[in-house]
Design an enzyme around this catalytic site. Structure first.
Site, mmCIF file in Angstrom:
data_model
loop_
_atom_site.group_PDB
_atom_site.id
_atom_site.type_symbol
_atom_site.label_atom_id
_atom_site.label_comp_id
_atom_site.label_asym_id
_atom_site.label_seq_id
_atom_site.Cartn_x
_atom_site.Cartn_y
_atom_site.Cartn_z
ATOM 1 N N ASP A 1 0.987 -1.328 0.065
ATOM 2 C CA ASP A 1 -0.152 0.197 0.188
ATOM 3 C C ASP A 1 0.921 1.175 -0.010
ATOM 4 O OD1 ASP A 1 -2.079 1.577 0.140
ATOM 5 O OD2 ASP A 1 -3.236 0.739 1.638
HETATM 6 C C1 BGC Z 1 -5.185 2.927 -0.093
HETATM 7 C C2 BGC Z 1 -5.231 2.019 -1.090
HETATM 8 C C3 BGC Z 1 -4.991 2.728 -2.648
HETATM 9 C C4 BGC Z 1 -3.767 3.426 -2.623
HETATM 10 C C5 BGC Z 1 -3.331 4.352 -3.797
HETATM 11 C C6 BGC Z 1 -3.933 4.223 -0.218
HETATM 12 O O1 BGC Z 1 -3.862 5.136 0.788
HETATM 13 O O2 BGC Z 1 -5.198 2.301 1.213
HETATM 14 O O3 BGC Z 1 -6.267 1.241 -1.168
HETATM 15 O O4 BGC Z 1 -5.100 1.888 -3.583
HETATM 16 O O5 BGC Z 1 -3.841 4.228 -1.549
HETATM 17 O O6 BGC Z 1 -4.322 5.616 -3.762
#
Ligand code: BGC
Length: 735
Positions: free
Chosen positions: A270
């Protein structure tokens, strides 16, 4: 010379969707370029041609949503985008601000929980397919979804993105979604692996649960995504699991995902979920997304190169990571002609509307007030700020810059044309805020503005034939980054609904939310209630078509609606939102209906619940098989006078289990469409997994001989047929 990370030139070229930038070192006969060659031959060929720096460029971000490519070889970066509800708008390479483009709109599909409420894997397939087609137009290799974390508490801010509280339902829906999306040559990224079941302290909370709970409740959707749907990528979660960050967790990644499940695709972090180079390298992570300043400083960028040069890490491990990224790059046609996509077509709009319609759940229809007869209703008071709000852009990463979005009010107006007088009163105003529960207590008494809004709405309701209150939440509540403070409706809506219902007995409440809401303060006063979730671009049209009977509702709750927060397992054990940095899953297996059923706690609306404008009858249950049942059959018929669809649900209750088992668990379901008086003979294969539980000591699923009651019902608490089968076989099935 140190690797420098970001390749601006490639960003521009590939953002425009071209894979044709040729330089003198590009050789047409390279095996990696030949689409007729097997995938791994292409991957190995390309791998063998990469320098160390080029390899490293594939395993960390080079912009907010891409890796670097290799211009020298004509190899483009890997492009990705959020996410589960459509293709997100473009974000600037170095900040979270929108890139400000005019070509980054998309169709907003209904949110995850609405999709789960369809209880129809074909709807999930349709959603995935639609998003996949739009992703192709937008030049994406990987779409960051679906989100499959289990609803452990109704308060999780991201419940709206996920697929409900049951691992089996979530698995079926995830598989449909991924197969649909990947059929377009776009990779899905199943997230957030694992135990990311709350937003409060999501970066630092250490999730602790026993192995049985992990295998029975939290892993199944991930496992199904990998083993059945062959998802090409997985995103690690922000939180820690048993003391180790999920993106660096060798047990989750190396052991379970890659070894036990044979996962061949890539594991990405993530955004900003990596905390050390050694942790990421050894824990099994393949691609670090996010940045800790400048991309070349990422843990898997220059620090990894330094470590490799010092001999701290093996070349083999690096090659494995790069090969996994290349596999996805090549599988998503980055080096050949991509399938042609399409965006915001009539078909996509219809898909979005169909899914939204199928996900709407009729919670109450006491006086058969619904469906409304547009020939008989001359005046309608539409009430509620949510009736006139667009939601698709909200909620953070899963938000969509929609080509258009039809709110409920607009849907009703369009549906009625000039057939009835429609008035609109906002009724309430949900203050804009990012929740900080302790800092912002709810006001005890409504402000004079709030009273004025309420009075106006009540007056409008008095004067109309029918009042439709669109009540609920918004993406200040259902959002990434924070949880809800409680299950209550904000902004005095309970009071508003009570007063409107007192003013007009023909009051319908349409709920807009991505998670369960406390309804007990007014539910008995209102004849009809729908849960419409966040329905995406076509949400308002879907609501109108259900209200006026063009569509017969067939959605079922993918999560229990408890009466009050204190009834939830996490409240009971005070196990949420954690203490001393640890989130102990003390409720174990007893998540969602498993808790309410085992503990005999009445919910407001049970898991699997949803009414229809027609009635369904169940009959003639029979089970085939000797030592172990093999087939189950029964009849389901439409006993009313409208076309409709019923989700038949099969639960299994172990009668005298030797180990603790939840009272009952969902084992199969099917959505059956029937015209009046039509009967379908439903035949379902019975799997050994209907009876097994996970035994950590045996590292497998134990089949215990004994009696099991098979329950066939219209919801988890509306069982229409039941029979006890005696299982004589015993055994252990490998995980
Ligand atoms: C989220 C993800 C997301 C990523 C990119 C993160 O903060 O938890 O689900 O895909 O950001 O935007």
């Amino acid at each position: 010379m140190k690797y420098r990370g970001f390749h601006c030139r490639w960003l521009v070229v590939f953002a425009l969707g071209s894979t044709q930038l040729l330089s003198s070192s590009i050789k047409a006969q390279d095996a990696f370029r030949d689409p007729t060659k097997p995938l791994d031959v292409r991957v190995n060929d390309l791998l063998s041609k990469l320098t160390l720096e080029e390899k490293i460029g594939f395993i960390h971000s080079a912009s907010k949503f891409s890796t670097a490519g290799v211009p020298r070889l004509g190899v483009p970066p890997l492009w990705m985008s959020d996410g589960p509800h459509g293709v997100r708008e473009e974000i600037g390479p170095d900040s979270w601000n929108p890139a400000g483009r005019t070509d980054d709109f998309a169709t907003a599909m209904p949110v995850g929980i609405c999709l789960a409420a369809t209880w129809d894997p074909e709807m999930a397939r349709l959603s995935g397919l639609t998003i996949g087609q739009e992703a192709l137009v937008r030049g994406k290799n990987i779409m960051l979804g679906p989100g499959v974390n289990i609803m452990r508490t109704p308060l999780n801010g991201r419940n709206f993105e996920y697929l409900g509280e049951d691992p089996y339902l979530a698995s079926r829906m995830a598989v449909g979604f991924i197969e649909g999306e990947q059929s377009q040559g776009v990779a899905s990224c199943v997230k957030h692996y694992a135990g990311n079941d709350q937003e409060t302290k999501r970066n630092s909370i250490d999730v602790q649960m026993d192995d049985r709970t992990l295998h029975e409740i939290y892993l199944p959707p991930f496992k199904a995504a990998i083993k059945e749907a062959k998802a090409w990528s997985v995103m690690g979660a922000y939180n820690l699991f048993r003391g180790v960050h999920c993106c660096e967790n060798p047990f989750l990644i190396n052991q379970l995902l890659k070894h036990d499940w044979g996962f061949q695709g890539l594991v990405m972090s993530d955004w900003g979920g990596v905390h050390s180079t050694a942790g990421a390298v050894n824990g099994g992570l393949d691609l670090e997304m996010g940045t800790n300043g400048r991309y070349e400083r990422n843990f898997l960028a220059n620090p990894y190169i330094d470590g490799l040069k010092k001999g701290l890490f093996s070349q083999k491990a690096l090659d494995d990571k790069v090969a996994r990224v290349l596999r996805v790059l090549i599988a998503t046609h980055a080096l050949d002609t991509k399938p042609t996509g399409s965006i915001n077509t009539r078909q996509h709009q219809t898909n979005a509307r169909t899914i939204a319609e199928e996900g709407i759940v009729l919670l109450k229809n006491a006086t058969s007030l619904l469906p409304l007869d547009s020939g008989q209703v001359h005046s309608i008071a539409v009430i509620g700020s949510d009736a006139n709000t667009k939601f698709a852009y909200g909620g953070q990463s899963s938000g969509i810059k929609a080509f258009y979005e039809v709110p409920a009010l607009e849907g009703i107006l369009r549906r009625l044309g000039d057939k009835a007088t429609v008035t609109y009163s906002p009724g309430y105003a949900i203050p804009r805020r990012q929740w900080r529960p302790s800092a912002q207590p709810r006001p005890a008494t409504p402000s004079s503005d709030a009273i004025r809004l309420m009075d106006q709405a009540v007056e409008a309701a008095k004067r109309a034939d029918v009042a439709i209150v669109v009540a609920g939440l918004n993406h200040d509540y259902d959002t990434e980054g924070s949880d809800r403070p409680d299950m209550k409706l904000p902004a005095g809506q309970d009071e508003l609904i009570r007063r409107v219902a007192a003013a007009n007995p023909k009051t319908v409440v349409v709920l807009v939310s991505g998670s369960p809401i406390e309804l007990s303060r007014w539910i008995s006063a209102v004849p009809s209630v729908l849960e419409a979730w966040y329905g995406g671009s076509e949400g308002g049209n879907a609501v109108a078509r259900v209200l006026f009977g063009d569509v017969n509702p067939s959605g079922k709750l993918p999560c229990t609606f408890p009466i009050r927060d204190e009834d939830t397992p996490t409240s009971h054990f005070q196990s949420y939102p954690g203490a001393n940095g640890i989130e102990k899953y003390s409720e174990g297996l007893l998540v969602g209906y498993r808790w309410y059923d085992t503990k005999n706690i009445d919910p407001q609306f049970p898991f699997g619940f949803g009414l229809s404008y027609t009635r369904f009858a169940y009959d003639r249950l029979s089970v085939k098989g000797e030592d172990l049942p093999t087939e189950l059959s029964f009849d389901c018929s439409n006993a009313g006078n409208r076309d409709g669809a019923e989700v038949v649900q099969i639960y299994v209750h172990p009668v005298h289990p030797k180990v603790m088992r939840p009272d009952q668990e969902l084992k199969a379901f099917k959505k059956v469409a029937l015209i009046p008086n039509e009967k379908e003979a439903v035949v379902l294969p019975v799997e050994p997994s209907w009876f097994t539980y996970y035994d950590p000591a045996k590292e497998g699923w134990v089949l215990e001989p004994g009696d099991y009651e098979i329950r066939v019902g219209s919801s988890s608490r509306d069982i229409r047929l039941r029979t006890v089968v005696h299982v004589k076989q015993s055994g252990v099935y490998p995980d």
